[in-house]
Motif scaffolding. Sequence first.
Motif, PDB file in Angstrom:
ATOM      1  N   UNK A  74      46.292  -7.375 -12.684  1.00 36.82           N
ATOM      2  CA  UNK A  74      46.583  -6.028 -13.170  1.00 36.82           C
ATOM      3  C   UNK A  74      45.442  -5.055 -12.938  1.00 36.82           C
ATOM      4  N   UNK A  75      44.291  -5.559 -12.504  1.00 37.41           N
ATOM      5  CA  UNK A  75      43.104  -4.718 -12.354  1.00 37.41           C
ATOM      6  C   UNK A  75      43.176  -3.836 -11.116  1.00 37.41           C
TER       7      UNK A  75
ATOM      8  N   UNK B  71      37.082  -3.537 -16.390  1.00 34.39           N
ATOM      9  CA  UNK B  71      37.480  -4.941 -16.530  1.00 34.39           C
ATOM     10  C   UNK B  71      37.698  -5.234 -18.014  1.00 34.39           C
ATOM     11  N   UNK B  72      38.925  -5.542 -18.430  1.00 33.55           N
ATOM     12  CA  UNK B  72      39.170  -5.822 -19.845  1.00 33.55           C
ATOM     13  C   UNK B  72      38.617  -7.181 -20.255  1.00 33.55           C
ATOM     14  N   UNK B  73      38.443  -7.364 -21.544  1.00 31.46           N
ATOM     15  CA  UNK B  73      37.847  -8.607 -22.048  1.00 31.46           C
ATOM     16  C   UNK B  73      38.687  -9.828 -21.712  1.00 31.46           C
ATOM     17  N   UNK B  74      40.003  -9.679 -21.652  1.00 30.05           N
ATOM     18  CA  UNK B  74      40.871 -10.836 -21.423  1.00 30.05           C
ATOM     19  C   UNK B  74      41.216 -11.043 -19.952  1.00 30.05           C
ATOM     20  N   UNK B  75      40.483 -10.335 -19.054  1.00 32.99           N
ATOM     21  CA  UNK B  75      40.765 -10.480 -17.625  1.00 32.99           C
ATOM     22  C   UNK B  75      40.091 -11.730 -17.088  1.00 32.99           C
ATOM     23  N   UNK B  76      40.769 -12.486 -16.195  1.00 30.64           N
ATOM     24  CA  UNK B  76      42.133 -12.278 -15.703  1.00 30.64           C
ATOM     25  C   UNK B  76      43.147 -13.027 -16.561  1.00 30.64           C
ATOM     26  N   UNK B  77      44.400 -12.617 -16.450  1.00 31.12           N
ATOM     27  CA  UNK B  77      45.469 -13.363 -17.106  1.00 31.12           C
ATOM     28  C   UNK B  77      45.601 -14.730 -16.456  1.00 31.12           C
ATOM     29  N   UNK B  78      46.065 -15.696 -17.217  1.00 32.81           N
ATOM     30  CA  UNK B  78      46.138 -17.081 -16.732  1.00 32.81           C
ATOM     31  C   UNK B  78      46.970 -17.212 -15.459  1.00 32.81           C
TER      32      UNK B  78
END
Length: 283
Positions: A121-122, A90-97
């Motif tokens: 995108x995950x 899980x990236x730090x900026x997840x989820x995209x708006x």
Amino acid sequence: AACAVSAAAGEPAGTSRADMTTGTLIGDARKIITSDKGNVRLWTHAPRVLVLSTDARVADMVRTIGGIVDTTVAAGFGDGFFSRITARMIPQNWPAADAELSMRLSPGGPAGAEIEAKLGSLYDGPSDIVVAVGDRKTIALINTLWRADADGARYQAEGHPFGCCYSAHSRAGQRQAAFVSIVPPEDDKALYACLWEELLHTLGPLRDAHQTPFFSFNDRTKTWPQRENDILLIKALYVSGAGAGGDPEVVLRHFEALLEASGQDGCPHGSQENAFGCLEVAQ
């Protein structure tokens, strides 16, 4: 649903005297595997596992536990207990708006229902077991998508230590889906204990016997019971012939036979068995 807590955190919300250990190995095993309908609930196919985490070590731990289950529990699913273990960081900026997000039980899969996850995108696809490990904010979002048990989700969101929870769906004794959510505890050993207990819960053990010294299914991630008992109980669930929706007593008789064949009495280290359970041995 079940949530594990630290020994210092007190009893989980809703714990009653009926939830406590019976004080005997077989009594606690009976409590752990017996559903409200008086049957056992099992997978009848090799489940697909999706691991969502902010820490790469989590996937390694899940694969280690999966390997132990694969090599010790002959469920008859083929080469191993699990069909696959898919890991997504899980990236730090997840989820995209603008990400499309959903995670729900949908028709399909070998058991007639499966977890269909759309996580931007995950990940986008089906699974049978989802294991999510992350910070409070991330787990709160994933719990909401799954409509996780309200008490457990609140416990994790409030920041209590050792927020390790699981829930599952079954039909006619056949397990269809399971969900594990964990806000990581402070050290690797406790994290592994959380993953061990909750992932094994998804395989058939239904509930905790609070404070049991015989199993990991005790809501106490700082205790370290004999994990051989956990594996032997799950093995008995799958090889006893009881089957999904079967009689727990069939499983328990096989569990006792496995204990005898292994040369174990099922008691915690530093104790011995008698007719009433396990007694501490003077050191």
